[in-house]
Design a protein around this motif. Structure first.
Motif, PDB file in Angstrom:
ATOM      1  N   VAL A  62       0.878  -1.170   0.000  1.00 49.99           N
ATOM      2  CA  VAL A  62       0.000   0.000   0.000  1.00 49.99           C
ATOM      3  C   VAL A  62       0.914   1.218   0.000  1.00 49.99           C
ATOM      4  O   VAL A  62       1.556   1.522   1.001  1.00 49.99           O
ATOM      5  CB  VAL A  62      -0.943  -0.018   1.221  1.00 49.99           C
ATOM      6  N   ASP A  63       0.984   1.889  -1.142  1.00 47.85           N
ATOM      7  CA  ASP A  63       1.927   2.987  -1.321  1.00 47.85           C
ATOM      8  C   ASP A  63       1.465   4.277  -0.646  1.00 47.85           C
ATOM      9  O   ASP A  63       2.226   4.892   0.087  1.00 47.85           O
ATOM     10  CB  ASP A  63       2.178   3.228  -2.810  1.00 47.85           C
ATOM     11  N   GLN A  64       0.222   4.692  -0.906  1.00 45.66           N
ATOM     12  CA  GLN A  64      -0.292   5.918  -0.280  1.00 45.66           C
ATOM     13  C   GLN A  64      -1.799   6.039  -0.450  1.00 45.66           C
ATOM     14  O   GLN A  64      -2.373   5.517  -1.402  1.00 45.66           O
ATOM     15  CB  GLN A  64       0.394   7.163  -0.840  1.00 45.66           C
ATOM     16  N   TRP A  65      -2.412   6.751   0.486  1.00 52.53           N
ATOM     17  CA  TRP A  65      -3.830   7.061   0.394  1.00 52.53           C
ATOM     18  C   TRP A  65      -4.035   7.983  -0.799  1.00 52.53           C
ATOM     19  O   TRP A  65      -3.237   8.887  -1.051  1.00 52.53           O
ATOM     20  CB  TRP A  65      -4.291   7.738   1.687  1.00 52.53           C
ATOM     21  N   MET A  66      -5.094   7.754  -1.559  1.00 59.61           N
ATOM     22  CA  MET A  66      -5.375   8.584  -2.723  1.00 59.61           C
ATOM     23  C   MET A  66      -6.607   9.460  -2.514  1.00 59.61           C
ATOM     24  O   MET A  66      -6.564  10.649  -2.777  1.00 59.61           O
ATOM     25  CB  MET A  66      -5.583   7.706  -3.953  1.00 59.61           C
ATOM     26  N   CYS A  67      -7.717   8.858  -2.041  1.00 61.69           N
ATOM     27  CA  CYS A  67      -8.937   9.615  -1.841  1.00 61.69           C
ATOM     28  C   CYS A  67      -9.946   8.777  -1.060  1.00 61.69           C
ATOM     29  O   CYS A  67      -9.779   7.569  -0.922  1.00 61.69           O
ATOM     30  CB  CYS A  67      -9.558  10.047  -3.172  1.00 61.69           C
ATOM     31  N   THR A  68     -10.975   9.437  -0.580  1.00 63.59           N
ATOM     32  CA  THR A  68     -12.128   8.751   0.005  1.00 63.59           C
ATOM     33  C   THR A  68     -13.357   9.254  -0.723  1.00 63.59           C
ATOM     34  O   THR A  68     -13.541  10.469  -0.849  1.00 63.59           O
ATOM     35  CB  THR A  68     -12.239   9.029   1.522  1.00 63.59           C
ATOM     36  N   THR A  69     -14.158   8.332  -1.231  1.00 64.10           N
ATOM     37  CA  THR A  69     -15.373   8.700  -1.949  1.00 64.10           C
ATOM     38  C   THR A  69     -16.593   8.225  -1.163  1.00 64.10           C
ATOM     39  O   THR A  69     -16.510   7.278  -0.383  1.00 64.10           O
ATOM     40  CB  THR A  69     -15.411   8.081  -3.361  1.00 64.10           C
ATOM     41  N   ASN A  70     -17.698   8.893  -1.378  1.00 60.80           N
ATOM     42  CA  ASN A  70     -18.974   8.525  -0.765  1.00 60.80           C
ATOM     43  C   ASN A  70     -20.019   8.452  -1.863  1.00 60.80           C
ATOM     44  O   ASN A  70     -20.041   9.302  -2.752  1.00 60.80           O
ATOM     45  CB  ASN A  70     -19.395   9.573   0.264  1.00 60.80           C
ATOM     46  N   TYR A  71     -20.861   7.411  -1.791  1.00 66.01           N
ATOM     47  CA  TYR A  71     -21.898   7.278  -2.809  1.00 66.01           C
ATOM     48  C   TYR A  71     -23.138   6.643  -2.176  1.00 66.01           C
ATOM     49  O   TYR A  71     -23.029   5.675  -1.421  1.00 66.01           O
ATOM     50  CB  TYR A  71     -21.419   6.420  -3.991  1.00 66.01           C
ATOM     51  N   ASP A  72     -24.296   7.196  -2.487  1.00 67.47           N
ATOM     52  CA  ASP A  72     -25.558   6.645  -2.016  1.00 67.47           C
ATOM     53  C   ASP A  72     -26.154   5.732  -3.076  1.00 67.47           C
ATOM     54  O   ASP A  72     -26.656   6.203  -4.102  1.00 67.47           O
ATOM     55  CB  ASP A  72     -26.556   7.762  -1.693  1.00 67.47           C
ATOM     56  N   TYR A  73     -26.059   4.425  -2.835  1.00 63.28           N
ATOM     57  CA  TYR A  73     -26.753   3.449  -3.663  1.00 63.28           C
ATOM     58  C   TYR A  73     -28.193   3.380  -3.160  1.00 63.28           C
ATOM     59  O   TYR A  73     -28.537   3.990  -2.149  1.00 63.28           O
ATOM     60  CB  TYR A  73     -26.059   2.080  -3.561  1.00 63.28           C
ATOM     61  N   LYS A  74     -29.057   2.621  -3.843  1.00 60.52           N
ATOM     62  CA  LYS A  74     -30.465   2.545  -3.446  1.00 60.52           C
ATOM     63  C   LYS A  74     -30.652   2.047  -2.025  1.00 60.52           C
ATOM     64  O   LYS A  74     -31.494   2.558  -1.293  1.00 60.52           O
ATOM     65  CB  LYS A  74     -31.243   1.640  -4.406  1.00 60.52           C
TER      66      LYS A  74
END
Length: 127
Positions: A62-74
């Motif tokens: 694991v080289d580095q953190w890139m991002c955190t995403t959030n998504y609302d599925y149904k």
């Protein structure tokens, strides 16, 4: 709404990124960055290393953190922590996915990604 927290490996090799096609379930056939749920007591990095070994039979760094995403599925809200990773050992073996491809930035938009992964694609296109 149910909350699910996962980690995803953005595995890079020679300017390409590993995309995996789901082999079962509600999102069968769609593409994603491999990963999975964090178990109690695990760090995000530990979960990612374990999940990739289970799903793909490879060892990653694991080289580095890139991002955190959030998504609302149904039926649930997904929080996905994404990390840039590199392969350190093993031969890729699909244990849960039906297909996998190494895609460069010209090809990232040529497959049908899960909605939560689309934000990651936009970030990769601007690196």
């Amino acid at each position: 709404m149910k909350q699910i927290e996962v980690v995803a490996a953005i595995i890079c090799k020679e300017g390409t990124y590993l995309a995996a096609q789901r082999g079962h379930g509600e999102f069968e056939g769609l593409w994603e960055f491999p990963g999975g749920k964090i178990e109690p007591g695990e760090s995000s990095e530990e979960a990612l290393i374990r999940e990739i070994k289970e799903e793909l039979n490879i060892y990653i760094h694991v080289d580095q953190w890139m991002c955190t995403t959030n998504y609302d599925y149904k039926s649930f809200h997904l929080t996905m922590h994404c990390y840039l990773c590199s392969i350190i050992a093993g031969k890729l073996e699909l244990r849960e996915h039906k297909s996998a491809k190494w895609l460069d930035t010209n090809w990232l938009n040529k497959v049908e990604w899960l909605p939560a992964d689309k934000e990651v694609i936009q970030i990769l296109l601007h690196l």
